[in-house]
Design an enzyme around this catalytic site. Structure first.
Site, PDB file in Angstrom:
ATOM      1  N   ARG A  24       6.232 -14.562  -8.774  1.00 56.56           N
ATOM      2  CA  ARG A  24       6.552 -13.635  -9.667  1.00 56.56           C
ATOM      3  C   ARG A  24       7.498 -14.428 -11.011  1.00 56.56           C
ATOM      4  NH1 ARG A  24       8.026  -8.922  -5.733  1.00 56.56           N
ATOM      5  NH2 ARG A  24       5.743  -8.474  -4.725  1.00 56.56           N
ATOM      6  N   ARG A  74       1.438  -9.923  -6.030  1.00 56.84           N
ATOM      7  CA  ARG A  74       1.403  -9.646  -4.505  1.00 56.84           C
ATOM      8  C   ARG A  74       0.550 -10.211  -3.828  1.00 56.84           C
ATOM      9  NH1 ARG A  74       3.884  -5.581  -1.687  1.00 56.84           N
ATOM     10  NH2 ARG A  74       4.493  -4.654  -3.510  1.00 56.84           N
ATOM     11  N   GLU A 133      10.328  -8.093  -8.804  1.00 58.03           N
ATOM     12  CA  GLU A 133      11.230  -8.496  -7.845  1.00 58.03           C
ATOM     13  C   GLU A 133      11.277  -9.664  -7.504  1.00 58.03           C
ATOM     14  OE1 GLU A 133      11.405  -5.908  -4.205  1.00 58.03           O
ATOM     15  OE2 GLU A 133      12.296  -7.659  -3.116  1.00 58.03           O
ATOM     16  N   ARG A 174       2.523 -12.888   4.446  1.00 56.10           N
ATOM     17  CA  ARG A 174       2.490 -11.490   4.736  1.00 56.10           C
ATOM     18  C   ARG A 174       1.064 -10.878   4.609  1.00 56.10           C
ATOM     19  NH1 ARG A 174       8.250 -10.054   1.369  1.00 56.10           N
ATOM     20  NH2 ARG A 174       9.311 -11.589   2.487  1.00 56.10           N
ATOM     21  N   SER A 233      15.976 -10.765  -2.999  1.00 56.95           N
ATOM     22  CA  SER A 233      16.355  -9.858  -2.418  1.00 56.95           C
ATOM     23  C   SER A 233      17.599 -10.458  -1.758  1.00 56.95           C
ATOM     24  CB  SER A 233      15.807  -9.149  -1.269  1.00 56.95           C
ATOM     25  OG  SER A 233      14.970  -8.011  -1.754  1.00 56.95           O
TER      26      SER A 233
END
Length: 430
Positions: free
Chosen positions: A386, A272, A344, A257, A347
């Site tokens: 994470r 991140r 997080e 990303r 998802s």
RNA sequence: GGAGGACUAGUCUAAUCGGUAAGGCAGCGGACUUGAAAUCCGCCGGGCUAUGCCCAUCGGGGUUCGAGUCCCCGGUCCUCCGCCA
């Protein structure tokens, strides 16, 4: 992709959803183009019928030695008119496609309205670990085995280099998660990590997230931003048998990303980064089963966290926080004791028939009848950086070291459950 | 990267000189049957403003009154060569 018929019959619903998802898209323009297109197509069809019968007459007259010149001329004229209509349609079509591909999926009725602030915490498990000292953040605990400077030399900032025990721990975590999924009846896949434009469009990263992906221009290939892209597209263009459903897949992939525009926000340590590792679950289900499957997939992901003993919470995302393709999504957040905040790590989304329409993934009903679109679901199970951060922070010792042995002892491959499948038969029609 | 070959429906396979996509198998529904097999009938690519019409032979162009068929560009797969971990 939004169903054409839904757009025609209930454009207001589509407009409301787009607004709820903070998407600007040309629904009115699409409707205008659509009615123009239908008129053109009707006229062209009539002319084609004329031309077909005329040129058939030419063939008959030729064989019988009759005069075919008049029929030929009429047919030619019809052809010219058709060409004009076709040119206009061809002119409108790309714009219509562009418009419809930019329309986001419709949130389920039970999805809260509003943005991030309206996200709903639906459950919580465990509690924050307690320490009789001040817990450190992972970047302090991982000095020497997490080396952003070295990664910077190799690739640039916001890349990760793990070494020593951290590299090994990550590798074992990936294997452990996959083994858990196999015993829950999933098939493992190891897909390409680059995907073509059609694939990235089918899962809905294009057009909206174009700037967040790495593009290899020379070959027009994208580095996958999530394993969802590769694994869901395994069945793009396919027609499955109803008896094949549900198809339950999982696989390890790296995710790339660009994180354009997110500099300075949560960028410390492993929070991140441009490349991260993830084990992804992708299921294709019968339309009537997807809601149940969504809950089951969530349970599969939370099950891993419980085995690791990590304090977590489940959040039902509000419409404004929902991704482009999702109709309903749970975020899984784990507690980072060193940073004192939620991270997080998963998802879990139900995309209903949205991606299946874009990618044309269907099944043939057992009782006969037309092929129908499957429902697609995807969920991280789980994302590594994470997870590593929270694990390391949870297993830290007062002297600033990490109990890697103790942590690793959690990674027991379950003996219960189904044995991994040898060679599942998911042969498909394409 | 180079050379050659292939591509028609879920699958296999036809289609004359360019003349308007024909069948087999599988599958589904029905009839017959105690049940099954066999047999028979129907369905078996998509769309529409539907007694009918249009589209569809890997995709996109072109030639033509008319293209599965001829020409051009591209894709995928297979074989071989080259390069490469």
């Amino acid at each position: 992709m939004i169903d054409r018929n839904l757009l025609r019959n209930d454009p207001d619903l589509v407009k409301r959803s787009a607004r709820a998802k903070r998407c600007v898209c040309g629904i009115e323009e699409w409707l205008e183009l659509d009615s123009r297109m239908r008129a053109l197509s009707l006229e062209a069809d009539g002319l084609r019928a004329q031309r077909n019968s005329l040129s058939h007459r030419v063939s008959v007259l030729k064989k019988s030695g009759g005069d075919f010149r008049e029929a030929m001329e009429e047919s030619r004229l019809a052809g010219e008119r058709i060409a004009l209509l076709e040119a206009e349609m061809k002119n409108l079509e790309p714009r219509m496609t562009e418009l419809v591909l930019a329309m986001p999926n419709i949130p389920d009725p039970d999805v809260p309205e509003g943005g991030e602030e309206a996200n709903l915490e639906v459950s919580k498990w465990g509690g924050p670990p307690t320490f009789d000292f001040t817990p450190r953040p992972h970047w302090e605990l991982m000095k020497g085995v997490f080396d952003p400077e070295a990664a910077g030399v190799i690739a640039g900032s916001s890349f990760v280099l793990l070494r020593g025990w951290a590299a090994g721990l990550q590798r074992r975590l990936i294997g452990w998660m996959v083994e858990n999924h196999l015993r829950a009846g999933m098939e493992e896949v190891w897909p390409p990590f680059l995907a073509c434009r059609d694939s990235v469009t089918a899962t809905g990263q294009l057009p909206k997230l174009a700037d967040d992906m790495y593009l290899l221009e020379r070959d027009d290939l994208f580095l996958i931003p999530t394993g969802e892209v590769s694994i869901t597209n395994l069945y793009r263009g396919a027609t499955l048998r109803e008896s094949d459903l549900p198809v339950k897949l999982c696989g390890y992939t790296p995710c790339f990303r660009r994180e354009a525009g997110s500099y300075g926000k949560d960028t410390r340590g492993l929070n991140r980064v441009h490349q991260f590792e993830k084990v992804e679950m992708v299921w294709l289900t019968h339309p009537e089963e997807s809601h149940r499957a969504h809950e089951a997939m969530l349970a599969q992901a939370t099950g891993l966290l419980e085995k690791l003993g990590l304090h977590y919470r489940v959040v039902l995302l509000a419409a404004g926080d929902l991704s482009f393709s999702a109709a309903r999504c749970y975020d899984l957040e784990i507690w980072s004791p060193g940073q004192m905040k939620w991270l997080e790590v998963s998802s879990v989304s139900n995309c209903r028939d949205f991606q299946a329409r874009r990618g044309n993934i269907r099944f043939k009903p057992s009782g006969g009848g037309k092929p129908a679109f499957v429902h697609t679901l995807n969920g991280s199970g789980l994302a590594l950086p994470r997870l590593m951060a929270a694990l390391v922070e949870t297993w830290q010792r007062p002297d600033g070291t990490v109990d890697v042995e103790g942590l690793s002892s959690r990674l027991v491959i379950p003996q219960e459950g189904r044995a991994p499948q040898e060679q599942p038969d998911h042969s498909v029609y394409r």
